[in-house]
Design a protein around this motif. Structure first.
Motif, short mmCIF file in Angstrom:
data_model
loop_
_atom_site.label_atom_id
_atom_site.label_comp_id
_atom_site.label_asym_id
_atom_site.label_seq_id
_atom_site.Cartn_x
_atom_site.Cartn_y
_atom_site.Cartn_z
N MET A 1 0.86 -1.17 0.00
CA MET A 1 0.00 0.00 0.00
C MET A 1 0.90 1.23 0.00
N ASP A 2 0.67 2.14 -0.95
CA ASP A 2 1.51 3.34 -1.01
C ASP A 2 0.96 4.42 -0.08
N LYS A 3 1.77 5.45 0.10
CA LYS A 3 1.44 6.51 1.06
C LYS A 3 0.11 7.19 0.73
N ALA A 4 -0.14 7.46 -0.56
CA ALA A 4 -1.39 8.12 -0.95
C ALA A 4 -2.60 7.26 -0.56
N ALA A 5 -2.51 5.96 -0.74
CA ALA A 5 -3.61 5.06 -0.38
C ALA A 5 -3.80 5.02 1.14
N ILE A 6 -2.70 5.05 1.87
CA ILE A 6 -2.78 5.08 3.34
C ILE A 6 -3.49 6.35 3.79
N ILE A 7 -3.09 7.48 3.25
CA ILE A 7 -3.70 8.76 3.64
C ILE A 7 -5.18 8.77 3.29
N THR A 8 -5.52 8.31 2.10
CA THR A 8 -6.93 8.27 1.67
C THR A 8 -7.74 7.39 2.60
N THR A 9 -7.24 6.21 2.92
CA THR A 9 -7.95 5.29 3.80
C THR A 9 -8.14 5.89 5.19
N ILE A 10 -7.09 6.48 5.73
CA ILE A 10 -7.19 7.11 7.06
C ILE A 10 -8.23 8.22 7.04
N ASN A 11 -8.14 9.11 6.06
CA ASN A 11 -9.07 10.23 6.00
C ASN A 11 -10.51 9.74 5.86
N GLU A 12 -10.72 8.71 5.04
CA GLU A 12 -12.07 8.18 4.86
C GLU A 12 -12.64 7.62 6.15
N PHE A 13 -11.84 6.84 6.89
CA PHE A 13 -12.42 6.29 8.11
C PHE A 13 -12.56 7.34 9.20
N LEU A 14 -11.74 8.38 9.19
CA LEU A 14 -11.92 9.45 10.16
C LEU A 14 -13.22 10.21 9.88
N ILE A 15 -13.49 10.44 8.61
CA ILE A 15 -14.72 11.13 8.23
C ILE A 15 -15.93 10.26 8.56
N ASP A 16 -15.87 8.97 8.22
CA ASP A 16 -17.00 8.07 8.43
C ASP A 16 -17.20 7.68 9.89
#
Length: 84
Positions: A1-16
């Motif tokens: 998993m690359d850094k961009a995917a990590i950031i996207t996943t983190i941001n999505e679960f923080l929002i949800d």
């Protein structure tokens, strides 16, 4: 998993999961202040990280974590050391 995917996943679960306004999330933002975390929220955050990334976080991992960038880097490093 690359850094961009990590950031996207983190941001999505923080929002949800934590009902954070996505506009308030930036690498320089203070994690605790932006999320309004209390001790129980940290437990939820740890569980959510473990279920999304398969890495374990302990209390010591949060020492020195101030910004979202710090948190992103922590998760990235945990993933890298898990796969190493």
């Amino acid at each position: 998993m690359d850094k961009a995917a990590i950031i996207t996943t983190i941001n999505e679960f923080l929002i949800d999961e934590f009902e954070v306004d996505g506009a308030t999330i930036s690498p320089e933002a203070i994690l605790k202040d932006t999320l309004g975390l209390d001790s129980l929220d940290y437990v939820d955050l740890v569980v959510t990280v473990e279920s999304n990334f398969g890495v374990k976080l302990g209390e010591a991992d949060f020492v020195g974590i101030a910004t979202f960038q710090d948190f992103y880097d922590l998760i990235e490093n945990k993933i890298k050391s898990k796969t190493a």
